[in-house]
Design a protein around this motif. Sequence first.
Motif, PDB file in Angstrom:
ATOM      1  N   LEU A  60       0.858  -1.183   0.000  1.00  8.75           N
ATOM      2  CA  LEU A  60       0.000   0.000   0.000  1.00  8.75           C
ATOM      3  C   LEU A  60       0.892   1.230   0.000  1.00  8.75           C
ATOM      4  N   GLU A  61       0.324   2.352  -0.394  1.00  6.15           N
ATOM      5  CA  GLU A  61       1.096   3.583  -0.371  1.00  6.15           C
ATOM      6  C   GLU A  61       0.299   4.693   0.289  1.00  6.15           C
ATOM      7  N   ILE A  62       0.931   5.349   1.252  1.00  5.46           N
ATOM      8  CA  ILE A  62       0.335   6.529   1.868  1.00  5.46           C
ATOM      9  C   ILE A  62       0.548   7.696   0.912  1.00  5.46           C
ATOM     10  N   THR A  63      -0.527   8.319   0.504  1.00  3.57           N
ATOM     11  CA  THR A  63      -0.438   9.395  -0.486  1.00  3.57           C
ATOM     12  C   THR A  63      -0.805  10.752   0.098  1.00  3.57           C
ATOM     13  N   GLY A  64      -0.917  10.821   1.415  1.00  5.87           N
ATOM     14  CA  GLY A  64      -1.153  12.114   2.051  1.00  5.87           C
ATOM     15  C   GLY A  64      -2.622  12.428   2.238  1.00  5.87           C
ATOM     16  N   PHE A  65      -2.913  13.721   2.330  1.00  6.41           N
ATOM     17  CA  PHE A  65      -4.259  14.183   2.622  1.00  6.41           C
ATOM     18  C   PHE A  65      -5.124  14.254   1.373  1.00  6.41           C
ATOM     19  N   THR A  66      -6.407  13.950   1.562  1.00  6.73           N
ATOM     20  CA  THR A  66      -7.399  14.266   0.550  1.00  6.73           C
ATOM     21  C   THR A  66      -7.766  15.741   0.703  1.00  6.73           C
ATOM     22  N   ASN A  67      -8.540  16.274  -0.235  1.00  6.59           N
ATOM     23  CA  ASN A  67      -8.990  17.662  -0.126  1.00  6.59           C
ATOM     24  C   ASN A  67      -9.776  17.888   1.171  1.00  6.59           C
ATOM     25  N   ASP A  68     -10.640  16.939   1.509  1.00  8.54           N
ATOM     26  CA  ASP A  68     -11.419  17.073   2.744  1.00  8.54           C
ATOM     27  C   ASP A  68     -10.524  17.006   3.972  1.00  8.54           C
ATOM     28  N   ASN A  69      -9.458  16.159   3.907  1.00  5.71           N
ATOM     29  CA  ASN A  69      -8.525  16.067   5.029  1.00  5.71           C
ATOM     30  C   ASN A  69      -7.872  17.409   5.328  1.00  5.71           C
ATOM     31  N   ILE A  70      -7.536  18.157   4.270  1.00  4.62           N
ATOM     32  CA  ILE A  70      -6.885  19.454   4.454  1.00  4.62           C
ATOM     33  C   ILE A  70      -7.777  20.377   5.272  1.00  4.62           C
ATOM     34  N   ALA A  71      -9.046  20.430   4.919  1.00  3.02           N
ATOM     35  CA  ALA A  71      -9.986  21.288   5.646  1.00  3.02           C
ATOM     36  C   ALA A  71     -10.130  20.838   7.096  1.00  3.02           C
ATOM     37  N   LYS A  72     -10.206  19.533   7.299  1.00  4.60           N
ATOM     38  CA  LYS A  72     -10.390  19.017   8.655  1.00  4.60           C
ATOM     39  C   LYS A  72      -9.150  19.264   9.500  1.00  4.60           C
ATOM     40  N   TYR A  73      -7.972  19.072   8.916  1.00  3.96           N
ATOM     41  CA  TYR A  73      -6.743  19.291   9.667  1.00  3.96           C
ATOM     42  C   TYR A  73      -6.612  20.756  10.071  1.00  3.96           C
ATOM     43  N   ALA A  74      -6.889  21.656   9.120  1.00  2.00           N
ATOM     44  CA  ALA A  74      -6.781  23.087   9.416  1.00  2.00           C
ATOM     45  C   ALA A  74      -7.745  23.474  10.541  1.00  2.00           C
ATOM     46  N   GLN A  75      -8.949  22.944  10.494  1.00  2.00           N
ATOM     47  CA  GLN A  75      -9.933  23.252  11.529  1.00  2.00           C
ATOM     48  C   GLN A  75      -9.459  22.767  12.893  1.00  2.00           C
ATOM     49  N   GLN A  76      -8.945  21.523  12.954  1.00  2.92           N
ATOM     50  CA  GLN A  76      -8.475  20.982  14.220  1.00  2.92           C
ATOM     51  C   GLN A  76      -7.255  21.741  14.731  1.00  2.92           C
ATOM     52  N   PHE A  77      -6.377  22.131  13.824  1.00  2.91           N
ATOM     53  CA  PHE A  77      -5.186  22.881  14.220  1.00  2.91           C
ATOM     54  C   PHE A  77      -5.581  24.178  14.924  1.00  2.91           C
ATOM     55  N   PHE A  78      -6.473  24.934  14.300  1.00  2.00           N
ATOM     56  CA  PHE A  78      -6.841  26.226  14.876  1.00  2.00           C
ATOM     57  C   PHE A  78      -7.769  26.081  16.084  1.00  2.00           C
ATOM     58  N   ASP A  79      -8.541  24.990  16.130  1.00  2.47           N
ATOM     59  CA  ASP A  79      -9.366  24.746  17.315  1.00  2.47           C
ATOM     60  C   ASP A  79      -8.496  24.573  18.557  1.00  2.47           C
ATOM     61  N   GLN A  80      -7.331  23.961  18.375  1.00  2.00           N
ATOM     62  CA  GLN A  80      -6.473  23.663  19.520  1.00  2.00           C
ATOM     63  C   GLN A  80      -5.622  24.846  19.966  1.00  2.00           C
ATOM     64  N   ILE A  81      -5.626  25.914  19.197  1.00  2.00           N
ATOM     65  CA  ILE A  81      -4.904  27.128  19.643  1.00  2.00           C
ATOM     66  C   ILE A  81      -5.867  28.309  19.790  1.00  2.00           C
ATOM     67  N   LYS A  82      -7.157  28.001  19.909  1.00  2.00           N
ATOM     68  CA  LYS A  82      -8.165  29.070  19.932  1.00  2.00           C
ATOM     69  C   LYS A  82      -8.029  29.991  21.144  1.00  2.00           C
ATOM     70  N   TYR A  83      -7.415  29.474  22.234  1.00  2.00           N
ATOM     71  CA  TYR A  83      -7.253  30.320  23.411  1.00  2.00           C
ATOM     72  C   TYR A  83      -6.028  31.231  23.303  1.00  2.00           C
ATOM     73  N   ASN A  84      -5.190  30.958  22.313  1.00  2.00           N
ATOM     74  CA  ASN A  84      -3.981  31.766  22.130  1.00  2.00           C
ATOM     75  C   ASN A  84      -4.032  32.620  20.869  1.00  2.00           C
ATOM     76  N   LEU A  85      -5.096  32.450  20.086  1.00  2.00           N
ATOM     77  CA  LEU A  85      -5.200  33.180  18.820  1.00  2.00           C
ATOM     78  C   LEU A  85      -6.601  33.760  18.688  1.00  2.00           C
ATOM     79  N   LYS A  86      -6.672  35.031  18.492  1.00  2.00           N
ATOM     80  CA  LYS A  86      -7.961  35.689  18.328  1.00  2.00           C
ATOM     81  C   LYS A  86      -8.621  35.235  17.027  1.00  2.00           C
ATOM     82  N   ASP A  87      -9.922  34.939  17.103  1.00  2.00           N
ATOM     83  CA  ASP A  87     -10.702  34.525  15.925  1.00  2.00           C
ATOM     84  C   ASP A  87     -10.065  33.329  15.220  1.00  2.00           C
TER      85      ASP A  87
END
Length: 279
Positions: free
Chosen positions: A203-230
Amino acid sequence: MNEEKSFHIGKSYINLAIAENELQGEKEEKLGQAQHKATIISTYEEIYGSKTTIDVKNIFEKCKDQTKKMLILGRAGIGKSTSCRYVTYQWAKGELWFKYQLVILIRLRLLTTSRYPPGRKYKPIDLVEKEYFPCDDLSQEDRRHFKDQCDKDQVLWLLDGYDEFVQNIPEQLKDVLDYICKTQHHILTSRPYAIALSYDVKLEITGFTNDNIAKYAQQFFDQIKYNLKDASSESQKLLNFLKSNASIWGVAHIPVNLELICSLWSNMDSSQTKILTMT
């Protein structure tokens, strides 16, 4: 790495797309033959924009032999090591691969002569002892119990980073690695080159799908929401920016690249992002 932005793997991991290697190889060859930037971007989207995600719980369904052996390929930064850590974590939580009493992650690049001196014959349990109990000696009862588990097919080995290891395998470790690869349930990860081993399931890991990119970005910013405005709005601004720039959108499918992009974005004034480029 910025320690303030180091997240628990259970909260930050996004499933990667895993493709059957034979099909993926044909597509990647097309990417390698592309000469012009526009063609490369178009080809990239054709290859990586339409990935099929295989649930990691089901990857062993492709293994027909009683002893499960699998080769997982992926280029640098694509998420091989992160995937190994994540599935080990999920197994420890009791959420997958219930048949195994032990899942052992071995980072092959750590199997060096300085850590495993010559002059003795190493066994699988010696790898476990050195990597997981460096300050303790396992008892003979522990060793017998482990061998019994191996003999009963209750142990799964995750051998991560074969490409970093194959050119410098210590002579004293060749027999134990050969034994594990031939007789034990295991997953071997590697970059696509330097692989001379024969595996029926690749098998080959080919990285993120388009939907994965959106989900990762959302989770990334959710976890720093107390340190970053908006923080939530910054996530959407970043996605809009990525989609407006074909080159950056392409490289964002590689997890390590997207992590760097998110980190950079969180540290800059979004009004200045027009100057953010590939370089």
